[in-house]
Design a protein around this motif. Structure first.
Motif, PDB file in Angstrom:
ATOM      1  N   ARG A 123      54.015  40.391  43.687  1.00 59.09           N
ATOM      2  CA  ARG A 123      53.153  41.573  43.842  1.00 59.09           C
ATOM      3  C   ARG A 123      52.160  41.671  42.696  1.00 59.09           C
ATOM      4  O   ARG A 123      50.976  41.958  42.901  1.00 59.09           O
ATOM      5  CB  ARG A 123      54.007  42.845  43.881  1.00 59.09           C
ATOM      6  N   GLU A 124      52.659  41.438  41.457  1.00 53.85           N
ATOM      7  CA  GLU A 124      51.777  41.492  40.293  1.00 53.85           C
ATOM      8  C   GLU A 124      50.684  40.428  40.385  1.00 53.85           C
ATOM      9  O   GLU A 124      49.521  40.684  40.046  1.00 53.85           O
ATOM     10  CB  GLU A 124      52.589  41.297  39.013  1.00 53.85           C
ATOM     11  N   LEU A 125      51.064  39.240  40.856  1.00 51.32           N
ATOM     12  CA  LEU A 125      50.069  38.176  41.010  1.00 51.32           C
ATOM     13  C   LEU A 125      48.984  38.588  42.007  1.00 51.32           C
ATOM     14  O   LEU A 125      47.793  38.349  41.766  1.00 51.32           O
ATOM     15  CB  LEU A 125      50.746  36.889  41.495  1.00 51.32           C
ATOM     16  N   ASN A 126      49.389  39.196  43.094  1.00 50.59           N
ATOM     17  CA  ASN A 126      48.410  39.607  44.102  1.00 50.59           C
ATOM     18  C   ASN A 126      47.437  40.638  43.556  1.00 50.59           C
ATOM     19  O   ASN A 126      46.234  40.592  43.824  1.00 50.59           O
ATOM     20  CB  ASN A 126      49.120  40.167  45.337  1.00 50.59           C
ATOM     21  N   LEU A 127      47.957  41.584  42.782  1.00 50.75           N
ATOM     22  CA  LEU A 127      47.084  42.610  42.194  1.00 50.75           C
ATOM     23  C   LEU A 127      46.084  41.983  41.225  1.00 50.75           C
ATOM     24  O   LEU A 127      44.899  42.318  41.226  1.00 50.75           O
ATOM     25  CB  LEU A 127      47.928  43.670  41.474  1.00 50.75           C
ATOM     26  N   LYS A 128      46.584  41.033  40.392  1.00 51.47           N
ATOM     27  CA  LYS A 128      45.701  40.361  39.433  1.00 51.47           C
ATOM     28  C   LYS A 128      44.638  39.546  40.155  1.00 51.47           C
ATOM     29  O   LYS A 128      43.456  39.569  39.802  1.00 51.47           O
ATOM     30  CB  LYS A 128      46.521  39.436  38.516  1.00 51.47           C
ATOM     31  N   LEU A 129      45.072  38.811  41.190  1.00 50.69           N
ATOM     32  CA  LEU A 129      44.132  37.955  41.903  1.00 50.69           C
ATOM     33  C   LEU A 129      43.098  38.785  42.659  1.00 50.69           C
ATOM     34  O   LEU A 129      41.940  38.361  42.792  1.00 50.69           O
ATOM     35  CB  LEU A 129      44.881  37.036  42.863  1.00 50.69           C
ATOM     36  N   GLU A 130      43.487  39.950  43.160  1.00 53.03           N
ATOM     37  CA  GLU A 130      42.538  40.833  43.839  1.00 53.03           C
ATOM     38  C   GLU A 130      41.428  41.254  42.885  1.00 53.03           C
ATOM     39  O   GLU A 130      40.240  41.237  43.225  1.00 53.03           O
ATOM     40  CB  GLU A 130      43.275  42.064  44.371  1.00 53.03           C
ATOM     41  N   GLN A 131      41.807  41.584  41.657  1.00 56.24           N
ATOM     42  CA  GLN A 131      40.827  41.991  40.641  1.00 56.24           C
ATOM     43  C   GLN A 131      39.905  40.817  40.273  1.00 56.24           C
ATOM     44  O   GLN A 131      38.694  40.969  40.168  1.00 56.24           O
ATOM     45  CB  GLN A 131      41.557  42.491  39.399  1.00 56.24           C
ATOM     46  N   ILE A 132      40.507  39.636  40.103  1.00 57.69           N
ATOM     47  CA  ILE A 132      39.716  38.452  39.754  1.00 57.69           C
ATOM     48  C   ILE A 132      38.781  38.091  40.896  1.00 57.69           C
ATOM     49  O   ILE A 132      37.618  37.733  40.683  1.00 57.69           O
ATOM     50  CB  ILE A 132      40.652  37.266  39.424  1.00 57.69           C
ATOM     51  N   SER A 133      39.273  38.180  42.121  1.00 59.10           N
ATOM     52  CA  SER A 133      38.482  37.817  43.294  1.00 59.10           C
ATOM     53  C   SER A 133      37.255  38.715  43.429  1.00 59.10           C
ATOM     54  O   SER A 133      36.167  38.243  43.805  1.00 59.10           O
ATOM     55  CB  SER A 133      39.353  37.912  44.548  1.00 59.10           C
ATOM     56  N   ARG A 134      37.386  39.989  43.117  1.00 57.35           N
ATOM     57  CA  ARG A 134      36.241  40.902  43.188  1.00 57.35           C
ATOM     58  C   ARG A 134      35.151  40.495  42.200  1.00 57.35           C
ATOM     59  O   ARG A 134      33.961  40.650  42.462  1.00 57.35           O
ATOM     60  CB  ARG A 134      36.699  42.336  42.921  1.00 57.35           C
ATOM     61  N   GLY A 135      35.577  39.929  41.054  1.00 54.53           N
ATOM     62  CA  GLY A 135      34.616  39.568  40.015  1.00 54.53           C
ATOM     63  C   GLY A 135      33.685  38.442  40.410  1.00 54.53           C
ATOM     64  O   GLY A 135      32.542  38.371  39.951  1.00 54.53           O
ATOM     65  N   ARG A 136      34.130  37.560  41.304  1.00 59.61           N
ATOM     66  CA  ARG A 136      33.308  36.384  41.641  1.00 59.61           C
ATOM     67  C   ARG A 136      32.051  36.749  42.400  1.00 59.61           C
ATOM     68  O   ARG A 136      31.072  35.983  42.399  1.00 59.61           O
ATOM     69  CB  ARG A 136      34.131  35.385  42.441  1.00 59.61           C
ATOM     70  N   SER A 137      32.022  37.912  43.051  1.00 63.10           N
ATOM     71  CA  SER A 137      30.852  38.300  43.843  1.00 63.10           C
ATOM     72  C   SER A 137      29.612  38.513  42.980  1.00 63.10           C
ATOM     73  O   SER A 137      28.490  38.516  43.492  1.00 63.10           O
ATOM     74  CB  SER A 137      31.167  39.576  44.640  1.00 63.10           C
ATOM     75  N   GLU A 138      29.784  38.669  41.670  1.00 62.83           N
ATOM     76  CA  GLU A 138      28.655  38.912  40.781  1.00 62.83           C
ATOM     77  C   GLU A 138      27.858  37.643  40.478  1.00 62.83           C
ATOM     78  O   GLU A 138      26.735  37.725  39.981  1.00 62.83           O
ATOM     79  CB  GLU A 138      29.149  39.484  39.443  1.00 62.83           C
TER      80      GLU A 138
END
Length: 611
Positions: A123-138
């Motif tokens: 679960r923690e990995l998914n939350l971290k990856l969700e945050q990282i994934s949002r960053g790539r759109s920039e």
């Protein structure tokens, strides 16, 4: 980055396939979470190749990749824990039943405490990856296909041993013989006369020095011959040990210049010495260290120095300085041909000569650059389209790199598939001019998880193929059968790409000296001889135990007490590789068992006793 992300993401995604079923989801209490991880990783993997290229000039992308890399290391630890627990369940099952469970992961996830721990981490990995994934759109990153795990076909030419294939033109033979004439000629100007070879990095100074060193007349003239690689930040103690050239363990306890100098002087007393000091960056190595120590040598002893700086040869009072010049366009093309095709097959690429000549022009007459380009061409079809693709690569003009590794050297790295990139960068962990054994480096790649068995081939066979391809591409230099070295410029490139993730430590204050955001993952500690208030070993271990992200610890030629080992083994729980060769340890504490991720341990010549 020693962990090239697209290679690691591919491997991680493959491992998740084993977990992605409804029963595992239910046992872990994470319905849908594993498939979410898979989907996010699949999207991220498509832009990683573009991100890796752009990170050199874009600090924001570089920071994003560092964050993603930290996530992947954490994820690897969790998956490794799953594998360890599955192996335990398999062992228990096989010892109590003649029928083994085909799904050992399911068995171990039925343990409530373990399933809760791993489920929470997923679960923690998914939350971290969700945050990282949002960053790539920039970053407006472009999609590309990830590399497949397949060693490049070596259909262009077979790897040739170091030697004549690296030589072109008649001048080098003339220069070799004229310099040998001077070196063996009687000269009354002094016992230890200094001769020098000067030229730019990668121009062939060491190649010429090796030909001189191996010349039959040199072998017959001098009773003692030594080759010492000095490098930019040389270590006085290590250099004296290299000249002493005795059994490593005989002088392992000598950690000071004052204790080694008389031993060197005695061992060479009255002997006619031929000493090569390769890659000298400062005259201090001679003027302050060796000049007086070698006065005991017999008349006629000679010192041959290679350096990029002619001023150094003047400070060392060299009696003769030979300038190595860049290759002509004609010889540059000949060298490229020799490294791309076998002797006698040059006609097979004559129709590509115009494109090849444009590439060698970009290499500016530097043999190392030409060989790097040849290593790329070895993997390409012999067509105008394939060669034009290399000539037109944007890697030639990539900015933001150190000046000495721009152009051909970076091109040779950029052309590597991702699984070879991480193996190449891993070699930056070793000190300059370190002799790397094939068996050693391939075991380390496997332990770090860089190698994945394919088909009927074992991981050892695949890793050996990686090693051979890096040699074929001229990124590793064969030194002897099953031994290689890295050219100092290629090592500079590998260290630049690894950043602060890997560190070679020869002084106490070099551990964790960087203030950058990178986490230290790999460290090579060797010959530390600065004695502080508590001694160098204690000072280093005090710092190392705070680096809890370490995955590789190579502790070479250094003592370590059982108490110090006990502290390290308790604190550095993520270690995959532990090398304590030549370290004069007597026994290993039981706390070694705490290192559950450990995959490779070496205690070669460490004086271990068996009780």
């Amino acid at each position: 980055m020693a962990m090239i992300l697209d290679a690691f993401v591919y491997k991680f995604a493959q491992l998740l396939v084993e977990l992605a079923n409804e029963e595992v989801d239910m046992l872990l209490g994470v319905p849908g979470e594993i498939k979410k991880l898979q989907n996010k990783l699949r999207k991220i993997s498509k832009v990683l190749a573009d991100a890796e290229r752009k990170r050199i000039n874009d600090e924001a992308i570089d920071d994003w990749l560092k964050e993603l890399k930290d996530f992947m290391y954490d994820a690897d630890d969790i998956l490794d824990l799953c594998r360890i627990e599955a192996d335990k369940c398999s062992e228990v099952s096989s010892s109590t039943s003649s029928v083994c469970s085909p799904f050992p992961l399911l068995s171990c996830f039925r343990k409530p405490l373990l399933s809760h721990e791993i489920g929470s981490k997923i679960r923690e990995l998914n939350l971290k990856l969700e945050q990282i994934s949002r960053g790539r759109s920039e970053f407006n990153l472009q999609n590309s296909s990830p590399d497949k795990q397949k060693v490049t076909s070596q259909n262009s030419r077979k790897t040739s041993p170091v030697g004549e294939i690296d030589i072109v033109g008649s001048e080098i033979e003339e220069h070799t013989q004229s310099l040998v004439d001077l070196l063996i000629k009687d000269d009354t100007r002094g016992n230890n006369l200094v001769f020098a070879i000067v030229g730019a990095g990668g121009i062939g100074k060491t190649t010429l020095a090796k030909r001189i060193y191996n010349d039959q007349r040199i072998q017959e003239e001098f009773s003692k011959k030594r080759w010492v690689c000095v490098s930019q930040e040389f270590d006085e103690v290590k250099l004296l040990k290299d000249i002493l050239d005795g059994d490593k363990n005989d002088c392992a306890g000598d950690q000071s210049k004052s204790s080694l100098e008389p031993k060197v002087e005695t061992s060479l007393w009255g002997k006619k010495l031929f000493l090569v000091l390769d890659d000298v960056w400062t005259a201090k190595v001679w003027c302050d260290l060796l000049c007086n120590t070698l006065k005991s040598c017999a008349a006629g002893s000679r010192i041959l120095v290679t350096t990029r700086n002619e001023q150094i040869t003047k400070q060392m009072r060299a009696v003769n300085t030979h300038q190595v010049h860049k290759l002509s366009l004609k010889d540059s093309w000949l060298l490229l041909c020799k490294k791309v095709v076998l002797i006698g097959e040059e006609g097979e690429i004559q129709h590509l000569k115009d494109i090849g000549m444009e590439m060698v022009k970009k290499c500016d007459g530097l043999p190392l650059a030409i060989k790097a380009v040849a290593g790329v061409l070895c993997t390409k079809e012999r067509t105008r389209r394939a060669w034009s693709g290399v000539l037109e690569s944007t890697a030639w003009s990539t900015s933001g790199l150190p000046e000495e590794v721009k152009g051909a050297l970076y091109l040779s790295y950029e052309d590597l598939p991702s699984y070879l990139k991480q193996c190449f960068i891993y070699c930056s962990l070793f000190p300059e001019n370190h002799q790397i054994w094939m068996d050693t480096i391939t075991k380390l790649w496997i332990a770090e998880g860089f190698v994945k068995a394919e088909g009927s081939s074992t991981m050892e066979e695949i890793a050996e193929d990686y090693y051979k391809e890096l040699i074929m591409r001229n990124l590793l230099q064969p030194h002897a059968p099953y031994i290689c070295q890295m050219h100092d410029l290629l090592q500079s490139l590998a260290r630049y790409l690894a950043r602060d993730e890997s560190s070679v430590v020869c002084k106490v204050d070099e551990v964790g000296s960087s203030n950058g955001p990178m986490k230290l993952r790999r460290v090579f500690v060797s010959n530390v001889h600065e004695v502080g208030t508590s001694g160098p070993t204690t000072a280093i271990t005090d710092v190392l135990v705070k680096k809890d992200t370490l995955r590789t610890l190579m502790w070479n030629m250094m003592p370590m007490s059982e108490t110090q080992m006990d502290v390290i083994f308790h604190k550095l729980s993520r270690l995959r590789v532990l090398d304590m060769s030549h370290s004069r340890i007597r026994s290993l504490p039981d706390s070694l068992g705490n290192l559950i991720h450990l995959r490779d341990v070496s205690t070669f010549l460490a004086f271990l006793t068996v009780s």
